[in-house]
Scaffold this motif. Structure first.
Motif, PDB file in Angstrom:
ATOM      1  N   GLU A 230      18.450  25.780 -62.754  1.00 51.99           N
ATOM      2  CA  GLU A 230      17.570  26.542 -63.639  1.00 51.99           C
ATOM      3  C   GLU A 230      16.131  26.488 -63.159  1.00 51.99           C
ATOM      4  N   LEU A 231      15.791  25.379 -62.466  1.00 51.43           N
ATOM      5  CA  LEU A 231      14.439  25.186 -61.980  1.00 51.43           C
ATOM      6  C   LEU A 231      14.273  25.674 -60.548  1.00 51.43           C
ATOM      7  N   GLY A 232      15.316  26.264 -59.997  1.00 53.98           N
ATOM      8  CA  GLY A 232      15.227  26.780 -58.644  1.00 53.98           C
ATOM      9  C   GLY A 232      15.459  25.742 -57.568  1.00 53.98           C
ATOM     10  N   MET A 233      15.964  24.552 -57.951  1.00 51.00           N
ATOM     11  CA  MET A 233      16.242  23.497 -56.975  1.00 51.00           C
ATOM     12  C   MET A 233      17.700  23.584 -56.559  1.00 51.00           C
ATOM     13  N   GLU A 234      17.990  24.502 -55.660  1.00 50.01           N
ATOM     14  CA  GLU A 234      19.382  24.755 -55.291  1.00 50.01           C
ATOM     15  C   GLU A 234      19.999  23.570 -54.555  1.00 50.01           C
ATOM     16  N   VAL A 235      19.172  22.805 -53.845  1.00 52.10           N
ATOM     17  CA  VAL A 235      19.700  21.707 -53.034  1.00 52.10           C
ATOM     18  C   VAL A 235      20.110  20.527 -53.909  1.00 52.10           C
ATOM     19  N   ARG A 236      19.416  20.334 -55.031  1.00 50.72           N
ATOM     20  CA  ARG A 236      19.693  19.175 -55.884  1.00 50.72           C
ATOM     21  C   ARG A 236      20.620  19.581 -57.021  1.00 50.72           C
ATOM     22  N   ARG A 317      15.099  18.706 -42.426  1.00 51.24           N
ATOM     23  CA  ARG A 317      13.724  19.127 -42.190  1.00 51.24           C
ATOM     24  C   ARG A 317      12.915  18.884 -43.465  1.00 51.24           C
ATOM     25  N   TYR A 318      11.675  18.536 -43.230  1.00 54.14           N
ATOM     26  CA  TYR A 318      10.865  18.052 -44.352  1.00 54.14           C
ATOM     27  C   TYR A 318       9.481  18.680 -44.294  1.00 54.14           C
ATOM     28  N   ILE A 319       9.044  19.282 -45.423  1.00 49.24           N
ATOM     29  CA  ILE A 319       7.677  19.793 -45.493  1.00 49.24           C
ATOM     30  C   ILE A 319       6.862  19.108 -46.592  1.00 49.24           C
ATOM     31  N   GLY A 320       7.532  18.430 -47.533  1.00 48.93           N
ATOM     32  CA  GLY A 320       6.809  17.598 -48.499  1.00 48.93           C
ATOM     33  C   GLY A 320       6.307  18.295 -49.732  1.00 48.93           C
ATOM     34  N   ILE A 321       7.122  19.173 -50.328  1.00 46.96           N
ATOM     35  CA  ILE A 321       6.739  19.821 -51.580  1.00 46.96           C
ATOM     36  C   ILE A 321       7.934  19.846 -52.522  1.00 46.96           C
ATOM     37  N   THR A 322       7.660  20.000 -53.809  1.00 46.63           N
ATOM     38  CA  THR A 322       8.700  20.344 -54.777  1.00 46.63           C
ATOM     39  C   THR A 322       8.471  21.792 -55.181  1.00 46.63           C
ATOM     40  N   MET A 323       9.547  22.478 -55.547  1.00 42.43           N
ATOM     41  CA  MET A 323       9.466  23.917 -55.796  1.00 42.43           C
ATOM     42  C   MET A 323      10.207  24.304 -57.060  1.00 42.43           C
ATOM     43  N   PHE A 324       9.672  25.308 -57.751  1.00 42.95           N
ATOM     44  CA  PHE A 324      10.328  25.930 -58.898  1.00 42.95           C
ATOM     45  C   PHE A 324      10.426  27.426 -58.643  1.00 42.95           C
ATOM     46  N   THR A 325      11.631  27.959 -58.774  1.00 41.99           N
ATOM     47  CA  THR A 325      11.789  29.403 -58.669  1.00 41.99           C
ATOM     48  C   THR A 325      11.154  30.078 -59.882  1.00 41.99           C
ATOM     49  N   LEU A 326      10.376  31.121 -59.640  1.00 41.31           N
ATOM     50  CA  LEU A 326       9.739  31.850 -60.731  1.00 41.31           C
ATOM     51  C   LEU A 326      10.686  32.942 -61.229  1.00 41.31           C
ATOM     52  N   SER A 382      13.677  29.238 -54.418  1.00 43.20           N
ATOM     53  CA  SER A 382      13.516  28.071 -53.551  1.00 43.20           C
ATOM     54  C   SER A 382      14.665  27.959 -52.557  1.00 43.20           C
ATOM     55  N   ALA A 383      15.834  28.499 -52.905  1.00 41.07           N
ATOM     56  CA  ALA A 383      16.970  28.476 -51.978  1.00 41.07           C
ATOM     57  C   ALA A 383      16.638  29.223 -50.693  1.00 41.07           C
ATOM     58  N   LEU A 389      13.883  27.060 -43.797  1.00 43.40           N
ATOM     59  CA  LEU A 389      13.490  25.759 -43.270  1.00 43.40           C
ATOM     60  C   LEU A 389      14.541  25.204 -42.305  1.00 43.40           C
ATOM     61  N   GLU A 390      15.809  25.509 -42.554  1.00 42.72           N
ATOM     62  CA  GLU A 390      16.886  24.991 -41.711  1.00 42.72           C
ATOM     63  C   GLU A 390      16.836  25.538 -40.287  1.00 42.72           C
ATOM     64  N   THR A 391      16.272  26.715 -40.109  1.00 36.96           N
ATOM     65  CA  THR A 391      16.353  27.389 -38.805  1.00 36.96           C
ATOM     66  C   THR A 391      15.007  27.625 -38.140  1.00 36.96           C
ATOM     67  N   SER A 392      13.911  27.282 -38.787  1.00 33.87           N
ATOM     68  CA  SER A 392      12.589  27.616 -38.245  1.00 33.87           C
ATOM     69  C   SER A 392      11.791  26.357 -37.936  1.00 33.87           C
ATOM     70  N   ASP A 393      11.203  26.333 -36.750  1.00 39.05           N
ATOM     71  CA  ASP A 393      10.345  25.220 -36.358  1.00 39.05           C
ATOM     72  C   ASP A 393       8.919  25.385 -36.882  1.00 39.05           C
ATOM     73  N   THR A 394       8.545  26.637 -37.198  1.00 39.51           N
ATOM     74  CA  THR A 394       7.214  26.924 -37.714  1.00 39.51           C
ATOM     75  C   THR A 394       7.329  27.894 -38.886  1.00 39.51           C
ATOM     76  N   LEU A 395       6.580  27.620 -39.934  1.00 35.89           N
ATOM     77  CA  LEU A 395       6.607  28.470 -41.120  1.00 35.89           C
ATOM     78  C   LEU A 395       5.224  29.101 -41.316  1.00 35.89           C
ATOM     79  N   ILE A 396       5.160  30.425 -41.276  1.00 36.51           N
ATOM     80  CA  ILE A 396       3.935  31.145 -41.612  1.00 36.51           C
ATOM     81  C   ILE A 396       4.043  31.504 -43.093  1.00 36.51           C
ATOM     82  N   VAL A 397       3.292  30.816 -43.908  1.00 35.78           N
ATOM     83  CA  VAL A 397       3.463  30.876 -45.358  1.00 35.78           C
ATOM     84  C   VAL A 397       2.301  31.638 -45.995  1.00 35.78           C
TER      85      VAL A 397
END
Length: 416
Positions: A230-236, A317-326, A382-383, A389-397
């Protein structure tokens, strides 16, 4: 008491005289002028009852004034004695039950300070959070994002001592971690059963927000099983306790305490005013059991514990944020509550927490940013972020911060 007797005597005399007036010719003429028609006996009876009630009220008021005067709450001149010493013998129990709960739980709450090398290699950058002692031999439970992938942290106890803590078990999926300190006979905060909690129950969020020790906020449980999806945390694949108690960055890792003085949750993150989340204690108890098993097995092989590397989950892979799907409902709620929230966006991912020293932090991501695009792809959940994130070495956000648009580059780290 003589003043009260005089007052009562006057009231009775007034009542007797008034009743005598009701039978006089003058009073009957007054009633006829007002176009009222009463039989003498009936009108006298009704009027007597009315005046009796009025007089009774006057007597009650006089008695109250006398009692208040006697207790020195009020004087003849209606001056409140605010400067008189308070009576310490008057019990405060009905009004201080929250303070009693804090007194029970607070000795086990600790402040955790993390020292991280900055990106340029000199100096130290301090990060901080909270935790609480779950075993009297020095085992501390906290959030995984609080220890920020470090192996050694500083732990400040309630008595003021600061000791080194060794990070032991870390689970990035549940966002839980344990830290071991070399102290004995420490106060312990018991884990309650979060499954027994109900919406509407009072709770206390304890911790060290903004490095302020011993801070407490209170609220109620809004929902006991808010699903991660419900919070957009598909991995958890887990559920959270939602509360309106304020949980800030420094409160992360601290306990969410019920009215029995038990920790029923681990404070995790705050989305906005009135919407905060905690990891249920039942999930934390399961994590502690697994961590204890790993500790016992690792002790035999000599690779777990003091001086060893922290146990983590699978490589990622790790970027260090928590996310909520809007979601549309969530987005509409945020736009109506927060005037500075971007009003024109229709989808995206909210970033409520950024871990200090993480790739996202180094790139310039800030709490409250809304990610709307990564590598020229529109982001709606967030999914989708995890998938890129699984396939990209660089993220242009591309992010919106209030009503300003920024483009930032994140280089993810890989964790084992």
């Amino acid at each position: 008491m003589s003043n009260f007797r005089v007052f009562s005597t006057r009231c009775v005399t007034f009542l007797r005289n008034t009743c005598n007036i009701s039978s006089s010719t003058t009073f009957r003429r007054f009633l006829s002028q007002k176009s009222y028609t009463y039989h003498n006996q009936e009108s006298q009876s009704r009027l007597t009852k009315l005046l009796t009630q009025i007089c009774g009220g006057c007597i009650a008021c006089g008695l109250s004034m006398y009692c208040l005067k006697d207790r020195k709450f009020i004087t003849n001149k209606f001056i409140v004695n605010a400067l008189e010493p308070s009576d310490d013998n008057i019990p405060r129990m009905p009004y201080s039950f929250l303070a009693d709960i804090v007194e029970m739980a607070q000795p086990a709450v600790v402040y955790i300070e993390v020292k991280i090398r900055n990106p340029y290699g000199h100096g130290v950058v301090k990060s901080h959070g909270s935790g609480f002692i779950v075993r009297d031999d020095g085992l501390v439970l906290t959030n995984a994002h609080v220890i920020s992938r470090q192996s050694v942290v500083d732990v400040k106890l309630q008595d003021g001592r600061v000791v080194k803590g060794q990070v032991q078990a870390v689970d990035s999926v549940t966002d839980l971690a344990t830290v071991k300190i070399s102290e004995k006979n420490l106060p312990v905060l018991k884990l309650g059963k979060s499954s027994a909690s109900r919406p509407g129950e009072f709770v206390l969020a304890m911790g060290s927000p903004l490095t302020l020790n011993n801070s407490v906020t209170h609220g109620i449980i809004s929902t006991v099983n808010r699903g991660s999806r419900e919070l957009g945390m598909e991995v958890r694949d887990m559920e959270y306790i939602q509360t309106d108690a304020v949980i800030t960055k420094g409160n992360s890792g601290g306990p969410l305490v019920n009215m029995k003085g038990e920790a029923i949750g681990i404070n995790t993150l705050n989305v906005m005013a009135g919407i905060s989340f905690a990891i249920p204690s039942d999930r934390a108890a399961e994590f502690l059991r697994k961590a204890e098993e790993l500790e016992k097995r690792a002790a035999k092989k000599g690779w777990f514990g003091m001086g060893s590397k922290a146990v983590t989950t699978k490589q990622n892979r790790y970027i260090g944020i928590t996310m909520f799907t809007l979601s549309p409902e969530f987005l509409s709620d945020l736009q109506s509550r927060a005037p500075n929230f971007p009003q024109h966006i229709t989808s995206g991912v909210l970033v409520p927490t950024v871990i200090h020293g993480s790739p996202a932090h180094r790139a310039g991501i800030q709490p409250g940013d809304v990610i709307v695009k990564i590598n020229d792809k529109d982001i709606k959940s967030s999914a989708e972020v995890y998938k890129i994130l699984e396939t990209s070495d660089t993220l242009i956000v591309q992010v919106y911060r209030q009503n300003q648009k920024f483009q930032l580059t994140i280089t993810p780290d890989t964790i084992d």
